[in-house]
Design an enzyme around this catalytic site. Structure first.
Site, mmCIF file in Angstrom:
data_model
loop_
_atom_site.group_PDB
_atom_site.id
_atom_site.type_symbol
_atom_site.label_atom_id
_atom_site.label_comp_id
_atom_site.label_asym_id
_atom_site.label_seq_id
_atom_site.Cartn_x
_atom_site.Cartn_y
_atom_site.Cartn_z
ATOM 1 N N CYS A 175 0.852 -1.201 0.000
ATOM 2 C CA CYS A 175 0.000 0.000 0.000
ATOM 3 C C CYS A 175 0.884 1.246 0.000
ATOM 4 C CB CYS A 175 -0.932 -0.015 1.208
ATOM 5 S SG CYS A 175 -2.134 -1.361 1.203
ATOM 6 N N ASN A 212 0.354 5.313 9.527
ATOM 7 C CA ASN A 212 1.389 5.480 8.505
ATOM 8 C C ASN A 212 2.080 6.831 8.609
ATOM 9 O OD1 ASN A 212 -0.567 3.667 6.080
ATOM 10 N ND2 ASN A 212 1.185 2.924 7.231
#
Length: 300
Positions: A175, A212
Site C-alpha cells: 500500500c 502510517n
C-alpha cells in the site's frame, strides 16, 4: 438561546486554537471524503467483510497532506495512535527488512501470513534485495543512507517496493510503496534539511492513516539524525483515500471530538547508526487524546 450559541462558538474557537496540524488535516480530509467522495457501491470490489458481504467505500482520488515535522510531531489527538507499535512495524520493514511476522511484536500482519509466517516477497523483502551501486552491492535502505551522506542534493534518492515481477509472490500488494527523499539548504542554517514524500496507492483512512503518517515521520527523524540533518516536511500522497461504508459513522463521531495540543517528540540523540535504533529510542510525551475507538470492522 444566545448563551448556547456563544458557548458553542467558544468550544469551536478553543478547538481551533489548540488543534494540532495533524488533527486539522485529518478532520478536513475525512470531511471532504464523506461530503464529496465517490461511492464504490455496486462496483466490482475485492475486499469483503467477515460475514462475506462486499466492503464498499466512499473515496477521493489524489489526496495530499503536508506535515512540517520541524513544528510538531503529527500524531492525531482525536484518539490515540500507538506510536511504539507503529515504529515496531516500521523497523520490521526498513531495518530488519523482514517479511516474516515472527519478527514482529504485534499481530497486525497475521491475516496475510502463511503457515511459516511469511507474507511473501513483500515489504521488507524488497528493501533488502541487493543491487549493484557505486562499485559495490547495496540494498535500497543502505543506498538511501549512502546518498544522503555523500550526495544529499541528488534528485534520485528514493525507494520502491512495488516490484511487478514479484507481485504474484506477495500475499498483499504494498500500500505504502515508495519514499522519495529531497534535501534542502535553508538560508542562515548550517544543517541541511531532510524532506520526504510517502506515496501510497491506497489507504483505509480510519484504520491506517495516522499510523502510517506517524511511522514515516519517525523514519524521517531517524534518517535525518544519522545523516546529521534536521527534519523538514513529510508529504503524504494517497491515490485512493477511502473510508469503508461500515466505518462512516465511526469516522463522523471521531472527527466531532475535542482536540488537544500536539505531543512532544523525542528521539535518543546518542544513536548515530540507523541499524541501532529500537522502538524504545522514541518517546512521545504530553500525548493527550480522546478515547480509543474499539471493535473496528476490518475488510480483507
Amino acid at each position: 438561546m444566545l448563551t448556547i450559541v456563544v458557548q458553542s462558538w467558544q468550544i469551536q474557537l478553543r478547538r481551533r486554537i489548540i488543534m494540532s496540524l495533524a488533527d486539522e488535516l485529518f478532520i478536513n480530509m475525512c470531511s471532504d471524503i464523506i461530503e464529496n467522495g465517490y461511492s464504490t457501491e455496486g462496483e466490482k470490489v475485492r475486499p469483503k467483510w467477515e460475514d462475506g458481504s462486499y466492503a464498499y467505500t466512499i473515496k477521493k482520488f489524489g489526496v495530499v497532506n503536508r506535515y512540517d515535522l520541524s513544528k510538531e510531531f503529527p500524531a492525531i489527538t482525536l484518539r490515540k495512535t500507538y506510536i511504539k507499535s507503529a515504529i515496531d512495524e516500521l523497523l520490521w520493514i526498513w531495518q530488519k527488512k523482514s517479511n516474516n511476522i515472527h519478527d514482529l511484536h504485534s499481530h497486525i500482519w497475521d491475516a496475510w501470513a502463511d503457515e511459516n509466517g511469511s507474507i511473501g516477497k513483500a515489504y521488507g523483502y524488497q528493501l533488502g534485495v541487493k543491487h549493484r551501486y557505486k562499485e559495490g552491492m547495496m540494498d535500497q535502505v543502505d543506498r538511501v543512507i549512502y546518498d544522503l551522506k555523500n550526495n544529499p542534493f541528488s534528485r534520485r534518492i528514493m525507494t520502491n517496493i512495488y516490484v511487478h515481477q514479484d507481485l504474484h509472490e506477495m500475499n498483499l500488494y504494498p500500500c505504502a510503496y515508495s519514499m522519495t527523499f529531497n534535501v534542502t539548504q535553508k538560508k542562515g542554517e548550517d544543517k541541511l534539511t531532510l524532506n520526504a514524500i510517502l506515496n501510497q496507492r491506497s489507504q483505509d483512512i480510519l484504520t491506517a492513516n495516522n499510523w502510517n503518517v506517524a511511522q514515516y515521520a519517525v523514519l524521517v527523524h531517524m534518517l535525518a539524525q544519522v545523516c546529521d540533518m534536521q527534519v523538514g516536511e513529510l508529504v503524504h500522497v494517497i491515490a485512493d483515500a477511502h473510508i469503508y461504508d461500515r466505518h462512516i459513522p465511526i469516522v463522523e463521531e471521531l472527527i466531532s471530538r475535542e482536540c488537544y495540543d500536539a505531543p512532544t517528540f523525542h528521539l535518543n540523540p546518542e544513536v548515530k547508526d540507523f541499524y541501532k535504533f529500537t522502538r524504545d529510542d522514541v518517546s512521545v510525551d504530553n500525548y493527550i487524546t480522546g478515547p480509543q475507538v474499539t471493535n473496528i470492522p476490518v475488510a480483507i
